[in-house]
Scaffold this motif. Structure first.
Motif, PDB file in Angstrom:
ATOM      1  N   GLU A  89      34.692   4.595  -9.706  1.00 33.17           N
ATOM      2  CA  GLU A  89      33.773   4.149 -10.765  1.00 33.17           C
ATOM      3  C   GLU A  89      33.248   2.717 -10.788  1.00 33.17           C
ATOM      4  OE1 GLU A  89      32.250   6.529 -12.610  1.00 33.17           O
ATOM      5  OE2 GLU A  89      33.561   8.319 -11.781  1.00 33.17           O
TER       6      GLU A  89
ATOM      7  N   LYS B 169      35.120   6.991  -3.886  1.00 29.30           N
ATOM      8  CA  LYS B 169      35.251   7.718  -5.106  1.00 29.30           C
ATOM      9  C   LYS B 169      35.739   6.950  -6.287  1.00 29.30           C
ATOM     10  CE  LYS B 169      34.494  11.542  -2.626  1.00 29.30           C
ATOM     11  NZ  LYS B 169      33.390  11.385  -1.946  1.00 29.30           N
TER      12      LYS B 169
ATOM     13  N   ALA C  46      28.776  -2.135  -4.285  1.00 31.75           N
ATOM     14  CA  ALA C  46      29.029  -0.875  -5.300  1.00 31.75           C
ATOM     15  C   ALA C  46      29.083   0.302  -4.465  1.00 31.75           C
ATOM     16  CB  ALA C  46      28.072  -0.722  -6.657  1.00 31.75           C
ATOM     17  N   GLU C  47      28.282   0.548  -3.733  1.00 28.38           N
ATOM     18  CA  GLU C  47      28.023   1.968  -2.687  1.00 28.38           C
ATOM     19  C   GLU C  47      29.426   1.957  -2.009  1.00 28.38           C
ATOM     20  OE1 GLU C  47      24.591   1.164  -0.260  1.00 28.38           O
ATOM     21  OE2 GLU C  47      23.320   1.445  -1.905  1.00 28.38           O
TER      22      GLU C  47
ATOM     23  N   ARG D  11      31.852   3.261  -4.507  1.00 28.38           N
ATOM     24  CA  ARG D  11      31.631   4.717  -4.825  1.00 28.38           C
ATOM     25  C   ARG D  11      31.964   5.408  -3.518  1.00 28.38           C
ATOM     26  NH1 ARG D  11      25.810   3.193  -7.372  1.00 28.38           N
ATOM     27  NH2 ARG D  11      26.478   2.386  -9.467  1.00 28.38           N
ATOM     28  N   ASP D  12      31.672   5.111  -2.281  1.00 24.91           N
ATOM     29  CA  ASP D  12      32.097   5.940  -1.263  1.00 24.91           C
ATOM     30  C   ASP D  12      33.582   6.384  -1.410  1.00 24.91           C
ATOM     31  OD1 ASP D  12      29.474   6.197  -0.378  1.00 24.91           O
ATOM     32  OD2 ASP D  12      29.624   4.460   1.291  1.00 24.91           O
TER      33      ASP D  12
END
Length: 127
Positions: free
Chosen positions: A57, A55, A48-49, A52-53
């Motif tokens: 959701e 951009k 998930a990180e 997210r990195d």
């Protein structure tokens, strides 16, 4: 006729205003639609990180307890996830949970496989 994942994904993203990719991993396919709100759901915090990195959701959660209210999504996709659950009961729970968050008439795409099986069996699960 073979229908590819990309075809199904594009079809769902075209008809959906909001959908979830459950078990999205690092978000490889999350950015593919500019027509819909696409939210990833991933159990691995690290994956998930990474998403997210980029951009994207993504929420960290388990497929058997999605953090969405009932009847809120036009579509949900799960590819290569359900067969990892340890029992048929947990697999059915995950399928029911995905159905719970769909709007009436919503679309669900689920793909599973199990390379470790010695026999290829096709089961129809009705819930």
């Amino acid at each position: 006729m073979v229908i590819t994942f990309s075809y199904c994904y594009n079809k769902i993203s075209y008809i959906a205003r909001a959908f979830c990719y459950s078990g999205c991993g690092t978000g490889r396919y999350l950015g593919i639609s500019d027509k819909a709100l696409v939210i990833g759901a991933e159990r691995s915090k690290r994956f998930a990180e990474i998403a997210r990195d980029r951009k994207l959701e993504v929420v960290v959660c388990d497929n058997i307890a999605l953090p969405y209210r009932a009847n809120c999504l036009d579509g949900i996709i799960s590819v290569g996830v359900i067969h990892h659950f340890a029992s048929v009961k947990r697999r059915l729970t995950a399928l029911r949970e995905m159905a719970r968050v769909l709007l009436p008439g919503g679309r669900m795409l689920v793909c599973v496989w199990a390379v470790e099986q010695s026999e290829r069996k096709v089961r129809k699960i009705v819930f």
